[in-house]
Design an enzyme around this catalytic site. Structure first.
Site, short mmCIF file in Angstrom:
data_model
loop_
_atom_site.label_atom_id
_atom_site.label_comp_id
_atom_site.label_asym_id
_atom_site.label_seq_id
_atom_site.Cartn_x
_atom_site.Cartn_y
_atom_site.Cartn_z
N ASP A 272 30.31 36.66 44.54
CA ASP A 272 30.65 37.32 45.81
C ASP A 272 29.38 37.37 46.65
O ASP A 272 28.28 37.18 46.15
CB ASP A 272 31.18 38.74 45.53
CG ASP A 272 31.45 39.51 46.82
OD1 ASP A 272 31.99 38.92 47.76
OD2 ASP A 272 31.09 40.71 46.89
N SER A 273 29.56 37.69 47.93
CA SER A 273 28.40 37.87 48.80
C SER A 273 27.57 39.08 48.39
O SER A 273 26.41 39.18 48.77
CB SER A 273 28.88 38.04 50.24
OG SER A 273 29.83 39.09 50.30
N CYS B 46 35.48 36.74 46.71
CA CYS B 46 35.08 37.03 48.09
C CYS B 46 36.07 36.32 48.99
O CYS B 46 36.28 35.10 48.86
CB CYS B 46 33.66 36.50 48.32
SG CYS B 46 33.11 36.58 50.04
N GLU C 176 30.49 50.95 52.18
CA GLU C 176 29.19 50.96 51.50
C GLU C 176 28.48 52.30 51.71
O GLU C 176 27.70 52.74 50.87
CB GLU C 176 28.34 49.77 51.95
CG GLU C 176 29.01 48.47 51.54
CD GLU C 176 28.11 47.26 51.44
OE1 GLU C 176 26.89 47.38 51.71
OE2 GLU C 176 28.62 46.18 51.10
N CYS D 117 39.90 41.51 52.20
CA CYS D 117 38.46 41.65 52.01
C CYS D 117 38.26 42.47 50.75
O CYS D 117 39.00 43.44 50.51
CB CYS D 117 37.84 42.36 53.21
SG CYS D 117 36.09 42.78 52.99
N HIS E 232 36.22 44.68 49.92
CA HIS E 232 35.89 46.10 50.06
C HIS E 232 37.12 46.97 50.33
O HIS E 232 37.08 48.17 50.14
CB HIS E 232 34.93 46.31 51.24
CG HIS E 232 33.50 45.95 50.95
ND1 HIS E 232 33.12 44.69 50.55
CD2 HIS E 232 32.36 46.68 51.01
CE1 HIS E 232 31.80 44.67 50.40
NE2 HIS E 232 31.33 45.87 50.67
N1 DGL Z 1 33.05 40.06 50.15
C1 DGL Z 1 33.34 39.83 51.55
C2 DGL Z 1 34.82 39.43 51.70
O1 DGL Z 1 35.65 39.68 50.84
C3 DGL Z 1 33.02 41.04 52.41
C4 DGL Z 1 31.56 41.30 52.58
C5 DGL Z 1 30.85 40.24 53.43
O2 DGL Z 1 31.08 40.20 54.65
O3 DGL Z 1 30.09 39.50 52.87
O4 DGL Z 1 35.18 38.85 52.69
#
Ligand code: DGL
Length: 274
Positions: free
Chosen positions: A11-12, A74, A153, A185, A187
Site C-alpha cells: 500500500d502507499s 491500495c 490519520e 479507499c 482508509h
Molecule cells: N491507500 C490509498 C487508497 O486506497 C489512500 C492513501 C493515499 O492516497 O495514498 O487509495
C-alpha cells in the site's frame, strides 16, 4: 516450497492494514510481508505514470521476499497499476477494485451506485469500468474525498468536523438517490460509522477488504499454494520506507490489534538496486 512462502501486500502507507485485518481472519496460517510506502504517500493525489512506477518498484521489492501472491491493498494503485503489474510479473496479483465492484453489484437493487475515493482513483474511472462490465444498466455517481485520509490519520473519525466534511462530500451522491456506496479507499472503513450516519440506513456500504481476502484464499487453494499447517506460528513483517514508529502507532487502529516487527527500508528502488 512455494506453499510456505509469504503473501506480499503493499500500500502507499498504512491504509492497506484494513485489508490485512481481513487477511488475518481469512488466512490465519499464512506468513505475510506488508510493504507500506510511507516515504511517498499519498498516492491518491498523484498521476498514473507515478503510481505505476511506484507500484512496479513495490512489487520488485516484495519479490525479493519470495512472495507467492501479491495483493495491492491500495485502491489508487489497483486502479492505475493492476493491468501493468499483471503483464510484467509472473506472480499472481490481486487488486481491490473488482472485488468492491462485485460487492456493489450484489447489493444494489436500484442499480444506482455511488463511489468515493481519492482524486486519482476517481479520475481513473476504474470502478465505473468494472461496474459496467459486471452489471448492465448500472448508473454510477462518483465523488472524490481528499480530506477523508488526513481526518482518519488524525484520529478524528468521531469529531464534528468529520461529520461536517462527510455531509459536504456525500450530499451530492444522496441527491442522486444511490442505494449502494463503495468505500473506494483503504482508509474509509474507519469512517464507516460516520458515513452510514450521513447516508442513512437504506444505503448499503461496500468495503472490499473481506472480499479480497476471500479471493486470495480461493486463488491459493486453486493454485495449491495454501500454507500447510505443520509449520508453527505465522510470521508477519511490516516494512515501511519512512517513520516506522508512526506506522506502528497509527497502524494499530487500522489493524485492530498490536503491531510488532516493523522495520524501515530505504526507498524500494534503492532496495531493488542495492
Ligand atoms: N491507500 C490509498 C487508497 O486506497 C489512500 C492513501 C493515499 O492516497 O495514498 O487509495
Amino acid at each position: 516450497m512455494m506453499r510456505q512462502s509469504p503473501i506480499g501486500v503493499f500500500d502507499s502507507g498504512i491504509g492497506g492494514l484494513t485489508v490485512v485485518k481481513e487477511l488475518l481472519r481469512v488466512l490465519p496460517r499464512e506468513d505475510l510481508v506488508y510493504f507500506g510506502d510511507t516515504a511517498r504517500v499519498p498516492y491518491g493525489t498523484k498521476s498514473k505514470a507515478t503510481i505505476v512506477k511506484f507500484s512496479l518498484e513495490n512489487v520488485e521489492f516484495l519479490l525479493q521476499h519470495n512472495v507467492k501472491l501479491i495483493i495491492i491493498a491500495c485502491n489508487t494503485s489497483s486502479a492505475w497499476a493492476l493491468a501493468t503489474l499483471k503483464k510484467y510479473f509472473k506472480v499472481p496479483v490481486l487488486g481491490v477494485i473488482r472485488p468492491g465492484a462485485k460487492g456493489a453489484i450484489e447489493l444494489t437493487r436500484s442499480r444506482r451506485v455511488g463511489i468515493i475515493g481519492t482524486p486519482s482513483t476517481i479520475r481513473s474511472r476504474a470502478y465505473e469500468t468494472e461496474l459496467r462490465q459486471l452489471g448492465r444498466g448500472v448508473r454510477v455517481f462518483t465523488q472524490s474525498c481528499p480530506l477523508f485520509v488526513p481526518l482518519v490519520e488524525e484520529g478524528w473519525e468521531e469529531e464534528a468536523v468529520c461529520l461536517a466534511v462527510a455531509r459536504r462530500y456525500l450530499q451530492p451522491l444522496l441527491r442522486q438517490r444511490i442505494d449502494t456506496l463503495i468505500l473506494g479507499c483503504t482508509h474509509y472503513p474507519l469512517l464507516a460509522r460516520v458515513i452510514q450516519r450521513v447516508v442513512g440506513p437504506r444505503v448499503r456500504l461496500v468495503d472490499s477488504a473481506r472480499r479480497v481476502a476471500l479471493e486470495a484464499r480461493d486463488l491459493l487453494e486453486r493454485e495449491e499454494l495454501l500454507r500447510t499447517a505443520a509449520n508453527g506460528v505465522a510470521r508477519r513483517r511490516f516494512i515501511v520506507t519512512d517513520e516506522p514508529e508512526r506506522f506502528q502507532r497509527l497502524g494499530e487502529r487500522f489493524l485492530g490489534h498490536r503491531i510488532t516487527n516493523v522495520s524501515k527500508c530505504a526507498s524500494p528502488m534503492m532496495a531493488v538496486t542495492a
